[in-house]
Write an enzyme that holds these catalytic residues in place. Structure first.
Site, PDB file in Angstrom:
ATOM      1  CG  ASP A  88      38.388 -74.343   2.134  1.00  0.00           C
ATOM      2  OD1 ASP A  88      37.244 -74.785   1.889  1.00  0.00           O
ATOM      3  OD2 ASP A  88      38.678 -73.135   2.023  1.00  0.00           O
ATOM      4  CE1 TYR A  97      40.836 -72.593  -0.469  1.00  0.00           C
ATOM      5  CE2 TYR A  97      42.685 -71.760  -1.751  1.00  0.00           C
ATOM      6  CZ  TYR A  97      41.467 -71.556  -1.131  1.00  0.00           C
ATOM      7  OH  TYR A  97      40.879 -70.313  -1.197  1.00  0.00           O
TER       8      TYR A  97
END
Length: 250
Positions: free
Chosen positions: A144, A105
């Site tokens: 992400d 992330y």
């Protein structure tokens, strides 16, 4: 094997929106989550048949990653092992027999790009860590990555040119990573497909208009690419402002 990655933007909220039903329906072999925003003891989650690795941020209700796998990892490492980065639960490195799985992330550059400088240093350190791993065995990176790489990867590139997630600096860091021996699996299979997004703002009905960004990825070492059968995006799956992405591998 089917591998899924999903920024759930709060696992506790996502669990109330059909998360477990979705997992049961698609039946992946490995599930990588980002932005879980909780410690494990705060979450009532049990997926039979999967081992679990959970990595929370020190800051409550912030960031965090998790990996559910039908195959027990050989070993697990966390973050970048460098003291100049705060403990935000951003990286899980799970070692399997013939590849490393890296669930990431990436830090957001935030409004007014106030964290862009930190992000640039983080990107350099993260790339070096991936190259260290790749020297041992192939790498599958998912998560992400908080950047739309090309203009095709977001609905409104011109108006977002200098916004977080589409600055020249962020895009260049992803270009450098790809040039270092990694492949964007989705663009490998679908190089010219438009309207393929993974995140939509909650503001202004962006998802219903498909005014989104593709910021969630599966990247693999170039030598691993022959094992990838397909890459996909699942925009019909709700429960978060992101949708799941995945790859099928042999």
């Amino acid at each position: 094997m089917k591998l899924i990655s999903w920024n759930v933007n709060g696992i506790r909220a996502c669990l109330t929106k059909g998360f477990l039903d979705y997992i049961a329906a698609i039946n992946p072999d490995i599930i990588c989550l980002q932005e879980v925003k909780a410690r494990l003891e705060q979450v009532n989650i049990d997926i039979p048949g999967y081992s679990l690795v959970w990595h929370s941020a020190e800051k409550p209700g912030y960031s965090g990653t998790a990996v559910f796998s039908r195959i027990e990892p050989i070993s697990v490492q966390f973050d970048l092992a460098r003291p100049d980065h705060p403990l935000e639960g951003r990286v899980i490195i799970a070692e399997f027999y013939d590849f490393f799985l890296v669930n990431c992330y990436t830090p957001n550059s935030q409004n007014e790009l106030r964290r862009l400088d930190y992000r640039m240093g983080w990107e350099d350190d993260f790339r070096l860590r991936l190259l260290e791993l790749d020297a041992v065995k192939p790498v599958v990176l998912c998560g992400d990555l908080n950047v739309a790489h090309r203009e095709i990867d977001l609905k409104n590139p011109k108006s977002n040119r200098h916004n977080a997630g589409f600055t020249d600096e962020e895009r260049q860091k992803l270009t450098i990573l790809l040039d270092s021996g990694f492949v964007d699996t989705f663009r490998h299979f679908y190089p010219d497909l438009t309207g393929a997004y993974t995140w939509w703002s909650y503001i202004g009905g962006a998802r219903s208009r498909n005014a989104g960004w593709r910021i969630d990825y599966f990247l693999v070492s170039e030598r691993f690419l022959p094992r990838v059968l397909d890459a996909f995006i699942l925009p019909e799956v709700m429960g978060s402002d992101h949708c799941p992405v995945g790859i099928d591998i042999v």
